[in-house]
Design a protein around this motif. Sequence first.
Motif, PDB file in Angstrom:
ATOM      1  N   GLY A 210       0.856  -1.127   0.037  1.00  0.00           N
ATOM      2  CA  GLY A 210       0.137   0.067   0.061  1.00  0.00           C
ATOM      3  C   GLY A 210       0.874   1.145  -0.112  1.00  0.00           C
ATOM      4  N   TYR A 211       1.984   1.363   0.722  1.00  0.00           N
ATOM      5  CA  TYR A 211       2.569   2.708   1.043  1.00  0.00           C
ATOM      6  C   TYR A 211       3.521   2.592  -0.424  1.00  0.00           C
ATOM      7  N   VAL A 212       3.933   1.640  -1.044  1.00  0.00           N
ATOM      8  CA  VAL A 212       4.614   1.720  -2.425  1.00  0.00           C
ATOM      9  C   VAL A 212       3.775   2.210  -3.429  1.00  0.00           C
ATOM     10  N   GLY A 213       2.303   1.898  -3.485  1.00  0.00           N
ATOM     11  CA  GLY A 213       1.538   2.312  -4.222  1.00  0.00           C
ATOM     12  C   GLY A 213       1.024   3.812  -4.141  1.00  0.00           C
ATOM     13  N   VAL A 214       0.991   4.117  -2.668  1.00  0.00           N
ATOM     14  CA  VAL A 214       0.726   5.455  -2.384  1.00  0.00           C
ATOM     15  C   VAL A 214       1.809   6.421  -2.904  1.00  0.00           C
TER      16      VAL A 214
ATOM     17  N   TRP B  93      -6.271   1.710   0.026  1.00  0.00           N
ATOM     18  CA  TRP B  93      -5.249   0.894   0.937  1.00  0.00           C
ATOM     19  C   TRP B  93      -5.722   1.197   2.593  1.00  0.00           C
ATOM     20  N   GLY B  94      -6.419   2.093   2.932  1.00  0.00           N
ATOM     21  CA  GLY B  94      -6.754   2.447   4.450  1.00  0.00           C
ATOM     22  C   GLY B  94      -5.921   3.620   4.973  1.00  0.00           C
ATOM     23  N   ARG B  95      -6.084   3.671   6.475  1.00  0.00           N
ATOM     24  CA  ARG B  95      -5.723   4.757   7.187  1.00  0.00           C
ATOM     25  C   ARG B  95      -4.359   5.262   7.036  1.00  0.00           C
ATOM     26  N   GLY B  96      -3.452   3.947   7.231  1.00  0.00           N
ATOM     27  CA  GLY B  96      -2.071   4.357   7.233  1.00  0.00           C
ATOM     28  C   GLY B  96      -1.601   4.650   5.847  1.00  0.00           C
ATOM     29  N   PRO B  97      -1.645   3.968   4.874  1.00  0.00           N
ATOM     30  CA  PRO B  97      -1.135   4.746   3.578  1.00  0.00           C
ATOM     31  C   PRO B  97      -1.769   6.099   3.239  1.00  0.00           C
ATOM     32  N   GLY B  98      -3.015   6.224   3.616  1.00  0.00           N
ATOM     33  CA  GLY B  98      -3.551   7.719   3.411  1.00  0.00           C
ATOM     34  C   GLY B  98      -2.858   8.878   3.850  1.00  0.00           C
ATOM     35  N   ALA B  99      -2.589   8.185   5.395  1.00  0.00           N
ATOM     36  CA  ALA B  99      -1.637   9.567   6.073  1.00  0.00           C
ATOM     37  C   ALA B  99      -0.497   9.746   5.429  1.00  0.00           C
ATOM     38  N   TRP B 100       0.234   8.685   5.013  1.00  0.00           N
ATOM     39  CA  TRP B 100       1.404   8.799   4.373  1.00  0.00           C
ATOM     40  C   TRP B 100       1.236   9.613   2.986  1.00  0.00           C
TER      41      TRP B 100
ATOM     42  N   ALA C 179      -0.902  12.032   2.236  1.00  0.00           N
ATOM     43  CA  ALA C 179      -1.226  13.384   2.817  1.00  0.00           C
ATOM     44  C   ALA C 179       0.156  14.209   2.967  1.00  0.00           C
ATOM     45  N   LEU C 180       1.025  13.358   3.783  1.00  0.00           N
ATOM     46  CA  LEU C 180       2.474  13.780   4.387  1.00  0.00           C
ATOM     47  C   LEU C 180       3.190  14.033   2.993  1.00  0.00           C
ATOM     48  N   LEU C 181       3.188  13.016   2.216  1.00  0.00           N
ATOM     49  CA  LEU C 181       3.924  13.139   1.071  1.00  0.00           C
ATOM     50  C   LEU C 181       3.658  13.999  -0.001  1.00  0.00           C
ATOM     51  N   SER C 182       2.435  14.233  -0.074  1.00  0.00           N
ATOM     52  CA  SER C 182       1.859  15.162  -1.027  1.00  0.00           C
ATOM     53  C   SER C 182       2.212  16.704  -0.569  1.00  0.00           C
ATOM     54  N   VAL C 183       2.042  16.766   0.610  1.00  0.00           N
ATOM     55  CA  VAL C 183       2.490  18.096   1.042  1.00  0.00           C
ATOM     56  C   VAL C 183       4.041  18.378   0.941  1.00  0.00           C
ATOM     57  N   MET C 184       4.899  17.638   1.183  1.00  0.00           N
ATOM     58  CA  MET C 184       6.378  17.459   0.937  1.00  0.00           C
ATOM     59  C   MET C 184       6.529  17.830  -0.493  1.00  0.00           C
ATOM     60  N   LEU C 185       6.026  16.934  -1.482  1.00  0.00           N
ATOM     61  CA  LEU C 185       6.302  17.173  -2.876  1.00  0.00           C
ATOM     62  C   LEU C 185       5.758  18.564  -3.240  1.00  0.00           C
TER      63      LEU C 185
ATOM     64  N   GLN D 242      -9.115   9.976   6.427  1.00  0.00           N
ATOM     65  CA  GLN D 242      -9.660   9.146   7.313  1.00  0.00           C
ATOM     66  C   GLN D 242     -11.109   8.738   7.401  1.00  0.00           C
ATOM     67  N   LEU D 243     -11.888  10.028   6.924  1.00  0.00           N
ATOM     68  CA  LEU D 243     -13.260   9.646   6.490  1.00  0.00           C
ATOM     69  C   LEU D 243     -13.391   8.533   5.387  1.00  0.00           C
ATOM     70  N   MET D 244     -12.576   8.662   4.306  1.00  0.00           N
ATOM     71  CA  MET D 244     -12.602   7.474   3.281  1.00  0.00           C
ATOM     72  C   MET D 244     -12.373   6.177   3.881  1.00  0.00           C
ATOM     73  N   ALA D 245     -11.291   5.995   4.770  1.00  0.00           N
ATOM     74  CA  ALA D 245     -10.736   4.930   5.378  1.00  0.00           C
ATOM     75  C   ALA D 245     -11.936   4.294   6.258  1.00  0.00           C
TER      76      ALA D 245
END
Length: 271
Positions: free
Chosen positions: A1-5, A43-50, A52-58, A93-96
Amino acid sequence: GYVGVSLACFAATAMAELLLQVFDPANVVMLFLLVVVLSALRWGRGPGAWAALLSVMLFDFYFVPPRNSFSVNDTQYIFTFCLMLGVALVCGQLMARLRHEARVAAERERRAGALARLARDLSGALTQEQVTEIALSTVSGVFDAQTGLLLPDSQEQLHIAPGSQAVIDISVGTWSMEHRQMAGQGTDTLAAAQALYVPLMAPVRARGVLVLQLRTAQRLRVPEERRLLDACASQIALALERVHFVEIAQHTQVAMEGERMRNTLLSAVSH
């Protein structure tokens, strides 16, 4: 999931580079939010949070002056980052949660459908052999297990029903039936057994033992799965008791008919 995200976020970054030639950076942010929402849904909460963080960084690294750097010249962008991260996390979180509830609803529908099919098929069974065949095939598919049945004979001794596939220890089944408790795999009683033994308790008496050799032993740790197993065992026990009383009624009817014919014959001879 994290790789796909991660791959999705980098793909969104490449697409945003093209969109910036037409749209403002504020509109490009929505592309990253879409990636976060879809990632949480897939993929759920964990990959969703990652995501969000990666999108802000990019977004900070590639699109906020000075570009190709995490430093920020305009402090207003800090508010933009915080707001973007907050909205992305909330959406994720809502989608998860929606995904989790949908999965729970699907599992409930599966359990209810399995129990309804078992009750429907058992209602049409007229012999013990038919009940055994329906019970073994249905329970095997529902719980992904090799199944078997122990049924009492006229001397109340348990024997293995035809069609049983599980490795069955009759002594464990006898203990389970006599004590009216589950035993074997996944229980505190005779846990070394290779299968789980479930007594079939009908209103009048125990009608046998259902045996499950689970491919995934942890499956019945879920309370809903354990309740489904109890309900299936109750349905099978009721069907076996119904068939038993039907056989008794048939034998009684045959005996009464024989007695009536005997009396008729004696009357004719006496006449």
